[in-house]
Design a protein around this motif. Sequence first.
Motif, PDB file in Angstrom:
ATOM      1  N   LEU A  64       1.698   0.266  -7.725  1.00  0.00           N
ATOM      2  CA  LEU A  64       0.907  -0.418  -6.705  1.00  0.00           C
ATOM      3  C   LEU A  64       1.814  -1.043  -5.651  1.00  0.00           C
ATOM      4  O   LEU A  64       1.570  -0.917  -4.445  1.00  0.00           O
ATOM      5  N   GLY A  65       2.878  -1.691  -6.106  1.00  0.00           N
ATOM      6  CA  GLY A  65       3.817  -2.292  -5.172  1.00  0.00           C
ATOM      7  C   GLY A  65       4.495  -1.256  -4.301  1.00  0.00           C
ATOM      8  O   GLY A  65       4.642  -1.430  -3.087  1.00  0.00           O
ATOM      9  N   ALA A  66       4.918  -0.133  -4.908  1.00  0.00           N
ATOM     10  CA  ALA A  66       5.588   0.934  -4.157  1.00  0.00           C
ATOM     11  C   ALA A  66       4.652   1.576  -3.149  1.00  0.00           C
ATOM     12  O   ALA A  66       5.037   1.868  -2.013  1.00  0.00           O
ATOM     13  N   MET A  67       3.390   1.786  -3.547  1.00  0.00           N
ATOM     14  CA  MET A  67       2.409   2.401  -2.657  1.00  0.00           C
ATOM     15  C   MET A  67       2.177   1.543  -1.419  1.00  0.00           C
ATOM     16  O   MET A  67       2.174   2.038  -0.290  1.00  0.00           O
ATOM     17  N   PHE A  68       1.979   0.272  -1.634  1.00  0.00           N
ATOM     18  CA  PHE A  68       1.688  -0.606  -0.509  1.00  0.00           C
ATOM     19  C   PHE A  68       2.936  -0.902   0.313  1.00  0.00           C
ATOM     20  O   PHE A  68       2.835  -1.161   1.519  1.00  0.00           O
ATOM     21  N   GLY A  96       8.775   3.534  -0.278  1.00  0.00           N
ATOM     22  CA  GLY A  96       8.046   3.543  -1.543  1.00  0.00           C
ATOM     23  C   GLY A  96       8.843   4.160  -2.677  1.00  0.00           C
ATOM     24  O   GLY A  96       8.867   3.635  -3.796  1.00  0.00           O
ATOM     25  N   ALA A  97       9.510   5.286  -2.400  1.00  0.00           N
ATOM     26  CA  ALA A  97      10.270   5.980  -3.444  1.00  0.00           C
ATOM     27  C   ALA A  97      11.442   5.135  -3.943  1.00  0.00           C
ATOM     28  O   ALA A  97      11.717   5.072  -5.152  1.00  0.00           O
ATOM     29  N   HIS A  98      12.142   4.466  -3.031  1.00  0.00           N
ATOM     30  CA  HIS A  98      13.257   3.608  -3.450  1.00  0.00           C
ATOM     31  C   HIS A  98      12.745   2.426  -4.285  1.00  0.00           C
ATOM     32  O   HIS A  98      13.401   2.013  -5.247  1.00  0.00           O
ATOM     33  N   ARG A  99      11.586   1.892  -3.910  1.00  0.00           N
ATOM     34  CA  ARG A  99      11.010   0.791  -4.688  1.00  0.00           C
ATOM     35  C   ARG A  99      10.655   1.272  -6.095  1.00  0.00           C
ATOM     36  O   ARG A  99      10.847   0.551  -7.086  1.00  0.00           O
ATOM     37  N   LEU A 100      10.137   2.485  -6.181  1.00  0.00           N
ATOM     38  CA  LEU A 100       9.764   3.041  -7.475  1.00  0.00           C
ATOM     39  C   LEU A 100      10.998   3.202  -8.367  1.00  0.00           C
ATOM     40  O   LEU A 100      10.969   2.879  -9.560  1.00  0.00           O
ATOM     41  N   ILE A 101      12.096   3.683  -7.776  1.00  0.00           N
ATOM     42  CA  ILE A 101      13.342   3.850  -8.529  1.00  0.00           C
ATOM     43  C   ILE A 101      13.853   2.505  -9.037  1.00  0.00           C
ATOM     44  O   ILE A 101      14.253   2.363 -10.194  1.00  0.00           O
ATOM     45  N   ASP A 102      13.821   1.499  -8.156  1.00  0.00           N
ATOM     46  CA  ASP A 102      14.300   0.175  -8.553  1.00  0.00           C
ATOM     47  C   ASP A 102      13.413  -0.466  -9.615  1.00  0.00           C
ATOM     48  O   ASP A 102      13.852  -1.356 -10.344  1.00  0.00           O
ATOM     49  N   SER A 103      12.158  -0.029  -9.696  1.00  0.00           N
ATOM     50  CA  SER A 103      11.247  -0.555 -10.712  1.00  0.00           C
ATOM     51  C   SER A 103      11.378   0.193 -12.038  1.00  0.00           C
ATOM     52  O   SER A 103      10.734  -0.162 -13.021  1.00  0.00           O
ATOM     53  N   ILE A 135       4.114   9.225 -10.705  1.00  0.00           N
ATOM     54  CA  ILE A 135       4.796   9.337  -9.412  1.00  0.00           C
ATOM     55  C   ILE A 135       3.936  10.119  -8.421  1.00  0.00           C
ATOM     56  O   ILE A 135       3.780   9.714  -7.260  1.00  0.00           O
ATOM     57  N   THR A 136       3.370  11.223  -8.863  1.00  0.00           N
ATOM     58  CA  THR A 136       2.522  12.043  -8.002  1.00  0.00           C
ATOM     59  C   THR A 136       1.285  11.280  -7.561  1.00  0.00           C
ATOM     60  O   THR A 136       0.923  11.284  -6.378  1.00  0.00           O
ATOM     61  N   ARG A 137       0.639  10.629  -8.517  1.00  0.00           N
ATOM     62  CA  ARG A 137      -0.556   9.853  -8.198  1.00  0.00           C
ATOM     63  C   ARG A 137      -0.234   8.722  -7.222  1.00  0.00           C
ATOM     64  O   ARG A 137      -0.988   8.455  -6.280  1.00  0.00           O
ATOM     65  N   GLY A 138       0.905   8.080  -7.434  1.00  0.00           N
ATOM     66  CA  GLY A 138       1.292   6.980  -6.560  1.00  0.00           C
ATOM     67  C   GLY A 138       1.550   7.430  -5.134  1.00  0.00           C
ATOM     68  O   GLY A 138       1.138   6.767  -4.175  1.00  0.00           O
ATOM     69  N   SER A 139       2.219   8.577  -4.969  1.00  0.00           N
ATOM     70  CA  SER A 139       2.513   9.063  -3.623  1.00  0.00           C
ATOM     71  C   SER A 139       1.233   9.409  -2.878  1.00  0.00           C
ATOM     72  O   SER A 139       1.066   9.059  -1.702  1.00  0.00           O
ATOM     73  N   LEU A 140       0.302  10.077  -3.543  1.00  0.00           N
ATOM     74  CA  LEU A 140      -0.945  10.478  -2.888  1.00  0.00           C
ATOM     75  C   LEU A 140      -1.817   9.276  -2.552  1.00  0.00           C
ATOM     76  O   LEU A 140      -2.428   9.220  -1.478  1.00  0.00           O
ATOM     77  N   THR A 141      -1.873   8.311  -3.455  1.00  0.00           N
ATOM     78  CA  THR A 141      -2.673   7.114  -3.196  1.00  0.00           C
ATOM     79  C   THR A 141      -2.079   6.312  -2.051  1.00  0.00           C
ATOM     80  O   THR A 141      -2.801   5.800  -1.181  1.00  0.00           O
ATOM     81  N   GLY A 142      -0.757   6.188  -2.031  1.00  0.00           N
ATOM     82  CA  GLY A 142      -0.102   5.468  -0.948  1.00  0.00           C
ATOM     83  C   GLY A 142      -0.351   6.117   0.400  1.00  0.00           C
ATOM     84  O   GLY A 142      -0.591   5.439   1.407  1.00  0.00           O
ATOM     85  N   ILE A 143      -0.318   7.444   0.435  1.00  0.00           N
ATOM     86  CA  ILE A 143      -0.607   8.171   1.671  1.00  0.00           C
ATOM     87  C   ILE A 143      -2.047   7.911   2.097  1.00  0.00           C
ATOM     88  O   ILE A 143      -2.342   7.739   3.292  1.00  0.00           O
ATOM     89  N   GLY A 144      -2.956   7.871   1.117  1.00  0.00           N
ATOM     90  CA  GLY A 144      -4.365   7.595   1.422  1.00  0.00           C
ATOM     91  C   GLY A 144      -4.557   6.222   2.040  1.00  0.00           C
ATOM     92  O   GLY A 144      -5.303   6.061   3.004  1.00  0.00           O
ATOM     93  N   VAL A 145      -3.876   5.222   1.489  1.00  0.00           N
ATOM     94  CA  VAL A 145      -3.958   3.859   2.038  1.00  0.00           C
ATOM     95  C   VAL A 145      -3.451   3.839   3.478  1.00  0.00           C
ATOM     96  O   VAL A 145      -4.074   3.250   4.375  1.00  0.00           O
ATOM     97  N   THR A 146      -2.322   4.495   3.717  1.00  0.00           N
ATOM     98  CA  THR A 146      -1.750   4.551   5.063  1.00  0.00           C
ATOM     99  C   THR A 146      -2.698   5.248   6.024  1.00  0.00           C
ATOM    100  O   THR A 146      -2.904   4.791   7.160  1.00  0.00           O
ATOM    101  N   SER A 149      13.814  -4.273   5.711  1.00  0.00           N
ATOM    102  CA  SER A 149      14.997  -4.981   5.217  1.00  0.00           C
ATOM    103  C   SER A 149      15.343  -4.530   3.799  1.00  0.00           C
ATOM    104  O   SER A 149      16.507  -4.230   3.490  1.00  0.00           O
ATOM    105  N   TYR A 150      14.338  -4.477   2.944  1.00  0.00           N
ATOM    106  CA  TYR A 150      14.541  -4.038   1.565  1.00  0.00           C
ATOM    107  C   TYR A 150      15.082  -2.612   1.516  1.00  0.00           C
ATOM    108  O   TYR A 150      16.057  -2.308   0.812  1.00  0.00           O
ATOM    109  N   THR A 151      14.448  -1.709   2.288  1.00  0.00           N
ATOM    110  CA  THR A 151      14.820  -0.298   2.229  1.00  0.00           C
ATOM    111  C   THR A 151      16.193  -0.041   2.835  1.00  0.00           C
ATOM    112  O   THR A 151      16.998   0.720   2.280  1.00  0.00           O
ATOM    113  N   CYS A 152      16.476  -0.656   3.988  1.00  0.00           N
ATOM    114  CA  CYS A 152      17.783  -0.441   4.622  1.00  0.00           C
ATOM    115  C   CYS A 152      18.914  -0.928   3.726  1.00  0.00           C
ATOM    116  O   CYS A 152      19.951  -0.261   3.604  1.00  0.00           O
TER     117      CYS A 152
END
Length: 406
Positions: free
Chosen positions: A19-23, A208-215, A226-237, A296-299
Amino acid sequence: MAERQAEASPAAGTKKALLGAMFLMATSAIGPGFITQTASFTAQLGAAFAFAIVVSILLDVAIQTNVWRVLGLSGLRAQELGERVAPGLGVVLAVCVVAGGIAFNIGNVGGAGLGLNTLTGLNVKVAALVSAAIAVAIFLVRRAGVAMDRIVVVLGALMIILTTYVAFASDPPVGDALKQAVVPDTVDFLIITTLVGGTVGGYITYAGAHRLIDSGVTGRENLQAITRGSLTGIGVTAVMRVVLFLAILGVVSAGVSLSEANPAGSAFESAAGEVGLRLFGVVLWAAGITSVIGVSYTCVSFVTSFSRGLEQRRNYLVAGFILLSIVLFLILGKAPTTVLILAGAINGLILPVGVGVILWAAWRRSHDLLGGYVYPKVLLGFGALAWVLTIWLAWKSLAGIQDLWS
């Protein structure tokens, strides 16, 4: 590495991490720059801008599903994967992403300041300082990752709800928008590349992907999540992109001329009066501060892997990145619309490089980098088509960028 181990959790924590990575991905894509671009381009193209929205969403699906899957399976951040593919490539990718991120973050802190100014009347520079201080505080708390996840989820949902209200109030010509999404009257390659760069390119591709790795949600055992998270995140966007476009389109279609200084704010005010203007303040502030957090987090995640010492001081580096951004904003005075649009266009030029690394790893290096995983050919082909399109769009937009810069 410390945060990866600390935040890694089995089944119960996986949903929260997703959820955190998606958003984080979604709110990173919907920042002040995107809001400014959407208002400016909708005023310029009208309903025909729907085509650019659709293209950006399709590219988002093709790119993000591949990025999340490859990075998630490998457990490597994009620059680490780049170094495995070709020594030095990860460094080049990191430099490009961080440089683009700094440009965007100046606009992000400025947007957060303008949003708080619209909401409270506070001086824009003071409001930007307050917003930056809040963002810094998030990364100085004991469980910074958890705090970040919760904040981007709440503010992301709030942006969608408030913008949807304004979209209904503006009464947009939905039928015309649907038609133009498929058969547009006008196609502008620079606008499409700028929108793609501002919502898919640069650091946004990897947030999102880097956040997922760190989690700690990595490996084949988490592939379904991972697949479900990527698709849901794209849907939110996609939902946020569409409702924001419709909110502004309704105003433009009614013949209202948007303010050049604050096009999106004037659209919200025209649609819902004083309430709309205040809602715009909330939306812009939420978009600004979540994007400050995301960039900031991602960079910083692109540079910490090169040194164990940097990894151990990650949260302080993120805070420092935010402070650098606010200092640059205060020195420059503002982040003009042209700078935000130019940054998005440049990110669109960087996009083919990073996506190329991801697809190469999936095609040629799946045995050693993805643990022998047999990568789906359909997904790889979809990603390859998107990659070719990003190269073509980048080439077509070069002349437009030169004109914009001059």
